[in-house]
Design an enzyme around this catalytic site. Sequence first.
Site, PDB file in Angstrom:
ATOM      1  CG  ASN A  14      62.131 -83.400  -8.395  1.00  0.00           C
ATOM      2  OD1 ASN A  14      61.353 -83.194  -7.462  1.00  0.00           O
ATOM      3  ND2 ASN A  14      62.544 -84.618  -8.721  1.00  0.00           N
ATOM      4  CD1 TRP A  15      62.190 -77.092  -5.964  1.00  0.00           C
ATOM      5  CD2 TRP A  15      60.849 -76.406  -4.286  1.00  0.00           C
ATOM      6  NE1 TRP A  15      61.914 -75.749  -6.164  1.00  0.00           N
ATOM      7  CE2 TRP A  15      61.088 -75.306  -5.153  1.00  0.00           C
ATOM      8  CE3 TRP A  15      60.025 -76.217  -3.183  1.00  0.00           C
ATOM      9  CZ2 TRP A  15      60.546 -74.045  -4.925  1.00  0.00           C
ATOM     10  CZ3 TRP A  15      59.487 -74.960  -2.950  1.00  0.00           C
ATOM     11  CH2 TRP A  15      59.751 -73.883  -3.812  1.00  0.00           C
ATOM     12  CE  LYS A  16      65.456 -85.347  -6.767  1.00  0.00           C
ATOM     13  NZ  LYS A  16      66.422 -86.370  -7.039  1.00  0.00           N
ATOM     14  CG  HIS A  27      61.625 -88.778  -9.916  1.00  0.00           C
ATOM     15  ND1 HIS A  27      62.492 -89.479  -9.113  1.00  0.00           N
ATOM     16  CD2 HIS A  27      62.312 -87.700 -10.371  1.00  0.00           C
ATOM     17  CE1 HIS A  27      63.665 -88.837  -9.082  1.00  0.00           C
ATOM     18  NE2 HIS A  27      63.575 -87.754  -9.835  1.00  0.00           N
ATOM     19  CD  GLU A  85      64.626 -89.432  -6.064  1.00  0.00           C
ATOM     20  OE1 GLU A  85      63.797 -88.596  -5.675  1.00  0.00           O
ATOM     21  OE2 GLU A  85      65.768 -89.114  -6.459  1.00  0.00           O
ATOM     22  CD  GLU A 100      64.949 -86.942 -13.759  1.00  0.00           C
ATOM     23  OE1 GLU A 100      65.448 -85.868 -13.444  1.00  0.00           O
ATOM     24  OE2 GLU A 100      64.194 -87.577 -13.017  1.00  0.00           O
ATOM     25  N   GLY A 160      71.390 -87.332  -8.536  1.00  0.00           N
ATOM     26  CA  GLY A 160      71.931 -87.037  -7.208  1.00  0.00           C
ATOM     27  C   GLY A 160      73.317 -87.613  -6.953  1.00  0.00           C
ATOM     28  CB  SER A 179      74.413 -84.867 -11.620  1.00  0.00           C
ATOM     29  OG  SER A 179      74.210 -85.790 -10.572  1.00  0.00           O
ATOM     30  N   GLY A 196      67.312 -81.369  -9.897  1.00  0.00           N
ATOM     31  CA  GLY A 196      67.048 -81.712  -8.501  1.00  0.00           C
ATOM     32  C   GLY A 196      67.815 -80.795  -7.558  1.00  0.00           C
ATOM     33  N   GLY A 197      68.957 -81.267  -7.065  1.00  0.00           N
ATOM     34  CA  GLY A 197      69.742 -80.539  -6.058  1.00  0.00           C
ATOM     35  C   GLY A 197      69.967 -79.072  -6.392  1.00  0.00           C
TER      36      GLY A 197
END
Length: 257
Positions: free
Chosen positions: A9-11, A102, A104, A174, A180, A220, A241-242
């Site tokens: 997930n590049w966000k 998601h 967010e 999640e 994150g 994470s 993600g990251g």
Amino acid sequence: MRKKVVAGNWKMNMTLDEGKGLADEICQLIKQKPLKIINNSPEVIFFTPFIHLAEVADIAKDLEGVFVGAQNCYSEPSGAYTGEVSAPMIKSTGSAYVLIGHSERRSLFNEGDKMLAAKASLAIESKLNIVFCCGESLEEREKNNHFDVVRNQLQNGLFWMDEKSIANVMIAYEPVWAIGTGLTATPEQAQEMHAFIRELVGEKYGQQMAENFTILYGGSCNSKNAKQIFEQQDVDGGLIGGASLKPGEFFKIIQSF
Ligand code: PGA
């Protein structure tokens, strides 16, 4: 057998050129070591910003088991909704997936169960596969409400689907407190919730559907902890993600089964 998946997930990261470079590097690594010969051959999905979809779909098109998806879609197919992107538009880029719900989107953009159900409905109609996210906040976990929260998110946002539609869906668990933050759920916490989710799928859609249903962990996840998490019986891969923005790191995660 259940499908194993590692999804990035590049966000809201990467210019067009940076994103193409990232996808290209990962695809090169996969070409050198095709997924078929990597243990248990996971499927790989790049959830990119909208601007990258067509280009990344093109980069991945000859690679077996590598797909592209959007991080969101709107609940209407077309019309006067300035700034929105619909499921049929996403499909037209060569994308196969869309991420819905998601945390967010839920918290920063106030997307509730009803809106998410409408988005999922149009995604299915548009022949997109869905990764549907759920997960509790820290406060909800501390109050021991996490099972109720996840049950409600799934019942209200997803379980209105019939059996044919739900077969095109995966769930990503999640926990919001792990996204994150560097705080990963322990393998036991992930397994406990994944087993619960599989049970809910079974109650609603039957044992066989539950057995074949892919449930991803996100929060994470990195190359150091992925193996331990993916080893859990009811964890079928990850939504990353990251760590999905670093080609070498993401490729190590793909190889963690
Ligand atoms: P993270 O994000 O891996 O950076 O925690 C996961 C996600 O939000 O999907």
